[in-house]
Design a protein around this motif. Sequence first.
Motif, PDB file in Angstrom:
ATOM      1  N   GLN A 227     -31.475   1.724 103.018  1.00 36.41           N
ATOM      2  CA  GLN A 227     -30.591   2.186 104.086  1.00 36.41           C
ATOM      3  C   GLN A 227     -31.334   2.299 105.417  1.00 36.41           C
ATOM      4  OE1 GLN A 227     -27.419   2.528 103.524  1.00 36.41           O
ATOM      5  NE2 GLN A 227     -26.821   3.228 105.558  1.00 36.41           N
ATOM      6  N   GLU A 228     -32.586   2.774 105.375  1.00 33.88           N
ATOM      7  CA  GLU A 228     -33.366   2.902 106.609  1.00 33.88           C
ATOM      8  C   GLU A 228     -33.653   1.531 107.230  1.00 33.88           C
ATOM      9  OE1 GLU A 228     -34.123   4.176 103.727  1.00 33.88           O
ATOM     10  OE2 GLU A 228     -33.817   6.340 104.017  1.00 33.88           O
ATOM     11  N   GLU A 229     -34.002   0.575 106.406  1.00 33.55           N
ATOM     12  CA  GLU A 229     -34.263  -0.782 106.890  1.00 33.55           C
ATOM     13  C   GLU A 229     -32.996  -1.418 107.458  1.00 33.55           C
ATOM     14  OE1 GLU A 229     -35.852  -2.774 103.545  1.00 33.55           O
ATOM     15  OE2 GLU A 229     -37.871  -1.922 103.738  1.00 33.55           O
ATOM     16  N   TYR A 230     -31.884  -1.138 106.799  1.00 37.84           N
ATOM     17  CA  TYR A 230     -30.607  -1.696 107.255  1.00 37.84           C
ATOM     18  C   TYR A 230     -30.265  -1.158 108.650  1.00 37.84           C
ATOM     19  CZ  TYR A 230     -25.558  -2.501 107.498  1.00 37.84           C
ATOM     20  OH  TYR A 230     -24.304  -2.873 107.905  1.00 37.84           O
ATOM     21  N   LYS A 231     -30.392   0.151 108.822  1.00 40.35           N
ATOM     22  CA  LYS A 231     -30.078   0.754 110.125  1.00 40.35           C
ATOM     23  C   LYS A 231     -31.035   0.253 111.207  1.00 40.35           C
ATOM     24  CE  LYS A 231     -28.009   5.043 108.401  1.00 40.35           C
ATOM     25  NZ  LYS A 231     -28.097   6.525 108.372  1.00 40.35           N
ATOM     26  N   GLU A 232     -32.311   0.078 110.839  1.00 43.18           N
ATOM     27  CA  GLU A 232     -33.274  -0.430 111.813  1.00 43.18           C
ATOM     28  C   GLU A 232     -32.941  -1.860 112.245  1.00 43.18           C
ATOM     29  OE1 GLU A 232     -38.105  -1.252 112.223  1.00 43.18           O
ATOM     30  OE2 GLU A 232     -37.253  -0.406 110.373  1.00 43.18           O
ATOM     31  N   ALA A 233     -32.562  -2.713 111.287  1.00 40.15           N
ATOM     32  CA  ALA A 233     -32.201  -4.101 111.610  1.00 40.15           C
ATOM     33  C   ALA A 233     -30.933  -4.137 112.458  1.00 40.15           C
ATOM     34  CB  ALA A 233     -31.999  -4.892 110.323  1.00 40.15           C
ATOM     35  N   ILE A 234     -29.962  -3.287 112.112  1.00 40.77           N
ATOM     36  CA  ILE A 234     -28.726  -3.229 112.902  1.00 40.77           C
ATOM     37  C   ILE A 234     -29.028  -2.798 114.332  1.00 40.77           C
ATOM     38  CG2 ILE A 234     -26.579  -1.938 113.217  1.00 40.77           C
ATOM     39  CD1 ILE A 234     -26.264  -4.089 111.182  1.00 40.77           C
ATOM     40  N   GLY A 235     -29.902  -1.805 114.474  1.00 40.04           N
ATOM     41  CA  GLY A 235     -30.260  -1.333 115.811  1.00 40.04           C
ATOM     42  C   GLY A 235     -30.950  -2.401 116.643  1.00 40.04           C
ATOM     43  N   LYS A 236     -31.865  -3.137 116.024  1.00 43.76           N
ATOM     44  CA  LYS A 236     -32.569  -4.212 116.749  1.00 43.76           C
ATOM     45  C   LYS A 236     -31.599  -5.318 117.165  1.00 43.76           C
ATOM     46  CE  LYS A 236     -37.166  -3.614 114.720  1.00 43.76           C
ATOM     47  NZ  LYS A 236     -38.231  -4.238 113.893  1.00 43.76           N
ATOM     48  N   GLU A 336     -21.954  -9.431 109.574  1.00 47.64           N
ATOM     49  CA  GLU A 336     -22.819  -8.529 108.826  1.00 47.64           C
ATOM     50  C   GLU A 336     -23.309  -7.356 109.682  1.00 47.64           C
ATOM     51  OE1 GLU A 336     -25.941 -10.953 107.361  1.00 47.64           O
ATOM     52  OE2 GLU A 336     -24.712 -11.931 105.823  1.00 47.64           O
ATOM     53  N   GLN A 337     -22.812  -7.276 110.917  1.00 48.19           N
ATOM     54  CA  GLN A 337     -23.262  -6.237 111.837  1.00 48.19           C
ATOM     55  C   GLN A 337     -22.265  -5.077 111.848  1.00 48.19           C
ATOM     56  OE1 GLN A 337     -26.298  -7.043 112.930  1.00 48.19           O
ATOM     57  NE2 GLN A 337     -25.988  -9.035 111.916  1.00 48.19           N
ATOM     58  N   ASP A 338     -22.626  -4.031 112.586  1.00 51.79           N
ATOM     59  CA  ASP A 338     -21.757  -2.860 112.643  1.00 51.79           C
ATOM     60  C   ASP A 338     -20.644  -3.059 113.670  1.00 51.79           C
ATOM     61  OD1 ASP A 338     -23.158  -2.783 114.967  1.00 51.79           O
ATOM     62  OD2 ASP A 338     -23.877  -0.715 114.767  1.00 51.79           O
ATOM     63  N   GLY A 339     -19.768  -2.062 113.782  1.00 50.88           N
ATOM     64  CA  GLY A 339     -18.621  -2.163 114.682  1.00 50.88           C
ATOM     65  C   GLY A 339     -19.021  -2.281 116.138  1.00 50.88           C
ATOM     66  N   LYS A 340     -20.102  -1.636 116.549  1.00 50.04           N
ATOM     67  CA  LYS A 340     -20.562  -1.709 117.936  1.00 50.04           C
ATOM     68  C   LYS A 340     -20.947  -3.136 118.310  1.00 50.04           C
ATOM     69  CE  LYS A 340     -24.098   0.165 121.022  1.00 50.04           C
ATOM     70  NZ  LYS A 340     -25.291   1.064 121.115  1.00 50.04           N
ATOM     71  N   PHE A 341     -21.668  -3.803 117.428  1.00 52.06           N
ATOM     72  CA  PHE A 341     -22.085  -5.187 117.667  1.00 52.06           C
ATOM     73  C   PHE A 341     -20.866  -6.094 117.786  1.00 52.06           C
ATOM     74  CE2 PHE A 341     -23.451  -9.418 116.653  1.00 52.06           C
ATOM     75  CZ  PHE A 341     -24.744  -9.524 117.139  1.00 52.06           C
ATOM     76  N   ARG A 342     -19.926  -5.950 116.829  1.00 52.33           N
ATOM     77  CA  ARG A 342     -18.757  -6.829 116.823  1.00 52.33           C
ATOM     78  C   ARG A 342     -17.885  -6.602 118.047  1.00 52.33           C
ATOM     79  NH1 ARG A 342     -18.874  -5.623 111.116  1.00 52.33           N
ATOM     80  NH2 ARG A 342     -17.303  -3.982 111.414  1.00 52.33           N
ATOM     81  N   LYS A 343     -17.770  -5.364 118.479  1.00 51.10           N
ATOM     82  CA  LYS A 343     -16.967  -5.072 119.666  1.00 51.10           C
ATOM     83  C   LYS A 343     -17.586  -5.700 120.914  1.00 51.10           C
ATOM     84  CE  LYS A 343     -14.955  -1.248 122.292  1.00 51.10           C
ATOM     85  NZ  LYS A 343     -14.833   0.235 122.401  1.00 51.10           N
TER      86      LYS A 343
END
Length: 391
Positions: A227-236, A336-343
Amino acid sequence: MALNSVDIFLGRPRNVLVFFGFWLPPKKNALLHTLYKIAVMLTQYSFILFEVIYVVVVWGDLDEVSEASYLLFTQASVCYKVTIFIANKKQLKYLLDFMKLDIFDPQTPDHDKVIFTNARRIKRLCAMFLTAALVTVSLWAIMPLFDKAESRYFPFKIWMPVDAQDSPHYELGYIYQIMSIYCSALLFFAVDSTILSMVMFGCAQLEIIIDKIQKVKSTPLSAKLRQEEYKEAIGKNNELLKECLRQHQAVIRFIEMLENTYHANICFQLCGTVGIICIVGLRITITEPESVQFYSMLNYMLTMLSQLFLYCWCGNELTTKSQDLREWLYQCPWYEQDGKFRKSLFTAMERMKRPIILKAGHYIPLSRPTFVSILRSSYSYFAVLNQAKNK
């Protein structure tokens, strides 16, 4: 190491404009710089004046008027471009400072390669244009030397305040005409190269954004990815997308500033080229095929066509790169990204439905279809003139 994009893209035309005193004014010897610049401009504007006087004198003779008109249009274009360039020194400084923004700095060796590749392309194309222009001027210069006429004449049919049959009047007049026309060719090249190089700088930045978009990492949520790696990749990925969008907005502002500064300059060039091409085409049909004048006219036609093509090609490249960027955005793993990225991605792609288009006069898009359209218009006017000549 940060690259100086101004040196890479504008080094050659800047050196020419510095030589003639038309680049940004120096901090020292400002008065001498201004006087030198005025002296150079006087040679160009006096050439136009002499051409206008000659056209008035021979008015009614279609052959003589057509032979003088194409050079009049060309010289008027040079003077107009240089005058606009001088008048927009403040905007030029803004553009140069904009090119040095941190957002445009290359971050990887691949980005350096993109910068140098685009700079090399436009330098080679502009060098070909300069070569064609100098060859044309040289053919005009040697034309009187190959003519077997009993009386001497100047290379260009313009009114001159000296007699061609007297020495040293002829030599002084000859030097004046040749120096003036060589200056015109170099100034033509320098001003056009400055604008075109800035357009290609925008193309290079769009290519760099595409390269960055390709670095967006796939982030599937699975047991193998903590989960930590996932959040870090999403943030980058979100930071990378944000950086790309900021850089894209900077490119848009740069091109808008470039268009606002030189749109009238480009429009005058396109409109003048229509008249020049049809008049030179008329002269080619009149001139003897085996004469030096025929080859000089033919080379001059190719020079003007290459200049027109360069503007349309660079504008077309800019539009194409902006359309490619939108496609690459869609091809990234946005699903595969979060809602912020897609928006953010959705908003950007909606904005990019309208590609970046460089326009002459805020109206004529610079593209390959525009190049074909101008050729068709030139041929239509040429056909009318040719028909009038044959009556």
